[in-house]
Design a protein around this motif. Structure first.
Motif, short mmCIF file in Angstrom:
data_model
loop_
_atom_site.label_atom_id
_atom_site.label_comp_id
_atom_site.label_asym_id
_atom_site.label_seq_id
_atom_site.Cartn_x
_atom_site.Cartn_y
_atom_site.Cartn_z
N UNK A 150 127.55 -24.27 -20.61
CA UNK A 150 128.84 -23.59 -20.60
C UNK A 150 129.99 -24.58 -20.41
N UNK A 151 129.90 -25.55 -19.49
CA UNK A 151 131.01 -26.51 -19.36
C UNK A 151 131.09 -27.49 -20.52
N UNK A 152 130.10 -27.52 -21.40
CA UNK A 152 130.06 -28.50 -22.47
C UNK A 152 130.77 -28.04 -23.72
N UNK A 153 130.25 -28.51 -24.86
CA UNK A 153 130.85 -28.20 -26.15
C UNK A 153 129.77 -27.68 -27.09
N UNK A 154 130.15 -27.35 -28.30
CA UNK A 154 129.19 -26.99 -29.33
C UNK A 154 128.76 -25.53 -29.26
N UNK A 155 127.88 -25.18 -30.21
CA UNK A 155 127.37 -23.82 -30.34
C UNK A 155 125.99 -23.72 -29.72
N UNK A 156 125.77 -22.67 -28.94
CA UNK A 156 124.48 -22.46 -28.29
C UNK A 156 124.11 -20.98 -28.37
N UNK A 157 122.83 -20.73 -28.59
CA UNK A 157 122.28 -19.38 -28.52
C UNK A 157 121.21 -19.36 -27.44
N UNK A 158 121.36 -18.45 -26.48
CA UNK A 158 120.41 -18.31 -25.37
C UNK A 158 119.78 -16.93 -25.47
N UNK A 159 118.46 -16.89 -25.60
CA UNK A 159 117.73 -15.64 -25.84
C UNK A 159 117.04 -15.21 -24.54
N UNK A 160 117.59 -14.20 -23.88
CA UNK A 160 117.01 -13.71 -22.63
C UNK A 160 115.93 -12.68 -22.91
N UNK A 161 115.00 -12.56 -21.97
CA UNK A 161 113.89 -11.61 -22.11
C UNK A 161 113.57 -11.01 -20.76
N UNK A 162 112.93 -9.85 -20.78
CA UNK A 162 112.40 -9.29 -19.54
C UNK A 162 111.10 -9.98 -19.13
N UNK A 163 110.47 -10.74 -20.05
CA UNK A 163 109.22 -11.44 -19.77
C UNK A 163 109.53 -12.77 -19.10
N UNK A 164 108.84 -13.09 -18.03
CA UNK A 164 109.07 -14.36 -17.34
C UNK A 164 107.75 -15.00 -16.97
N UNK A 165 107.76 -16.32 -16.92
CA UNK A 165 106.62 -17.08 -16.44
C UNK A 165 106.65 -17.16 -14.92
N UNK A 166 105.54 -17.53 -14.33
CA UNK A 166 105.47 -17.64 -12.88
C UNK A 166 106.28 -18.82 -12.37
N UNK A 167 106.37 -19.89 -13.17
CA UNK A 167 107.08 -21.09 -12.75
C UNK A 167 108.06 -21.51 -13.83
N UNK A 168 109.15 -22.13 -13.39
CA UNK A 168 110.18 -22.60 -14.32
C UNK A 168 109.89 -24.02 -14.77
N UNK A 169 110.30 -24.33 -16.00
CA UNK A 169 110.32 -25.70 -16.51
C UNK A 169 111.73 -26.27 -16.35
N UNK A 170 111.86 -27.60 -16.35
CA UNK A 170 113.21 -28.17 -16.43
C UNK A 170 113.87 -27.74 -17.73
N UNK A 171 115.05 -27.17 -17.63
CA UNK A 171 115.73 -26.64 -18.82
C UNK A 171 116.68 -27.68 -19.40
N UNK A 172 116.11 -28.84 -19.70
CA UNK A 172 116.92 -29.95 -20.19
C UNK A 172 116.70 -30.24 -21.67
#
Length: 296
Positions: A150-172
Motif C-alpha cells: 500500500x505505501x508503494x507504487x504500481x498495480x497489485x491484486x490481492x485475493x482474499x479467501x475464507x480458507x487459511x493455512x495453519x501457519x503463515x509464510x513470509x509474504x515477500x
C-alpha cells in the motif's frame, strides 16, 4: 490466529487510513462493515459508490491521478470481471497504480450462485500489464502484504479467501520450502491456501512442497533451484493459471508438468466451498489421488 483474512484486511486498512494521507478506499456497498466507521472519519478518502462497479474503478483511477493510493474492494467477480475494461484503461493504460483487494475467491460464496464465483479472476488480472498478483494463505500474510504494497507504487491484486493455512509464510514474494524431499524428487508448487491441503495429501510421499503467496511475478530463481524433474502446480483458481510462469522459469531442461486447480467448466452448483473442493478434487483426498497417479 484470531481473525480471518477479510477482518484483518479491514483492520489494517483502517489503520493505514489514519496514518497515511495518500491512502484512499473506494468500494461498491460491499465493504460497509469494514470501512463504515473510517468513512465517517475520512469523508474525502473513503468512497462508497453504490452498486456501480465500473464507476468504482473509474473513481479510484481518478483519485490515483490526483496522487492518492487507492484501495479498491469488492467480491472478485464484481472487482475483476465486471469492470475489467476500466482496470485495463483507467489504471494500466494511464499508468497509475492502485491496490485491488477481493473477497470470495473461487467459490467461498458458492451459496449465492454463479454470480459470486470467480475462479477465472487471476487469469484475467494476469493479462493487465504490470499487475502483481498475490494469493495469501493466512491473515498474517494479508497484513504483511498490505503494509508492504500500500505505501508503494504500481498495480497489485490481492485475493482474499475464507480458507487459511495453519501457519503463515513470509509474504515477500519469494518461494519457500515447506517440506523437503530427496534431490530430484517431484516438486509440488502450492499457491496460497492450498499449502495445507497439499501437505496433507502428500504425507508419507517422497514429494517436495514449496509455497508462495505471489504468483505474478513468480520467484523463478528459487523455483529453478528447487524443482525436480516432475513439477505439480496446485492453485485455488482456474486450473493452469500460473503454469506459463512456471514453465517459463524452468525452460532450461525438459520436465513433466501437472496443473491442478478449478476446472474450466460451467459452474452450476451452489452448496459450500468444501463441497466444491471435493467435487473438483481440490480436497486432500482428491489431490493425493491425482498426484500419486502422476508420479507413479
Amino acid at each position: 490466529m484470531t481473525d480471518g483474512m477479510r477482518t484483518r484486511f479491514g483492520r489494517v486498512v483502517d489503520e493505514l487510513l489514519d496514518t497515511d494521507e495518500r491512502v484512499a478506499v473506494v468500494y461498491a456497498v460491499i465493504g460497509t462493515r469494514e470501512f463504515g466507521a473510517a468513512g465517517r472519519r475520512h469523508v474525502d478518502r473513503v468512497v462508497d459508490v453504490g452498486i456501480r462497479e465500473q464507476a468504482m474503478v473509474g473513481v479510484a483511477a481518478g483519485m490515483a491521478l490526483e496522487g492518492f493510493r487507492p484501495i479498491v474492494h469488492s467480491y472478485a467477480p464484481f472487482l475483476v470481471e465486471r469492470p475489467y475494461e476500466q482496470i485495463k484503461l483507467d489504471f494500466a493504460h494511464q499508468g497509475v497504480g492502485g491496490v485491488f483487494v477481493s473477497i470470495g475467491a473461487s467459490y467461498d460464496a458458492a451459496a449465492s450462485g454463479r454470480t459470486h464465483q470467480a475462479p477465472e479472476d487471476v487469469a484475467l488480472m494476469a493479462t493487465i500489464p504490470g499487475m502483481q498478483i498475490h494469493v495469501p494463505g493466512h491473515p498474517d500474510e494479508v497484513e504483511a502484504l498490505l503494509r508492504r504494497i500500500v505505501p508503494g507504487e504500481g498495480l497489485h491484486y490481492v485475493r482474499l479467501s475464507t480458507r487459511t493455512n495453519a501457519r503463515a509464510l513470509p509474504a515477500d514474494g519469494s518461494l519457500k520450502v515447506v517440506r523437503g524431499a530427496r534431490p530430484g524428487s517431484p516438486t509440488v508448487v502450492a499457491v496460497g491456501p492450498m499449502i495445507d491441503p497439499v501437505l496433507e495429501a502428500t504425507s508419507g510421499l517422497d514429494v517436495g512442497v514449496v509455497g508462495t503467496t505471489t504468483v505474478r511475478p513468480l520467484d523463478g530463481d528459487a523455483l529453478r533451484g528447487l524443482a525436480g524433474a516432475d513439477v505439480i502446480l496446485v492453485e485455488p483458481m482456474l486450473e493452469g493459471t500460473s503454469l506459463p510462469a512456471v514453465t517459463a522459469a524452468l525452460a532450461d531442461r525438459p520436465r513433466r508438468y501437472l496443473a491442478i486447480g478449478v476446472p474450466a467448466v460451467e459452474h452450476r452448483r451452489y452448496g459450500t466451498a468444501d463441497e466444491h473442493d471435493r467435487a473438483h478434487g481440490l480436497d486432500a483426498e482428491g489431490l493425493r489421488r491425482r498426484i500419486t497417479a502422476f508420479v507413479a
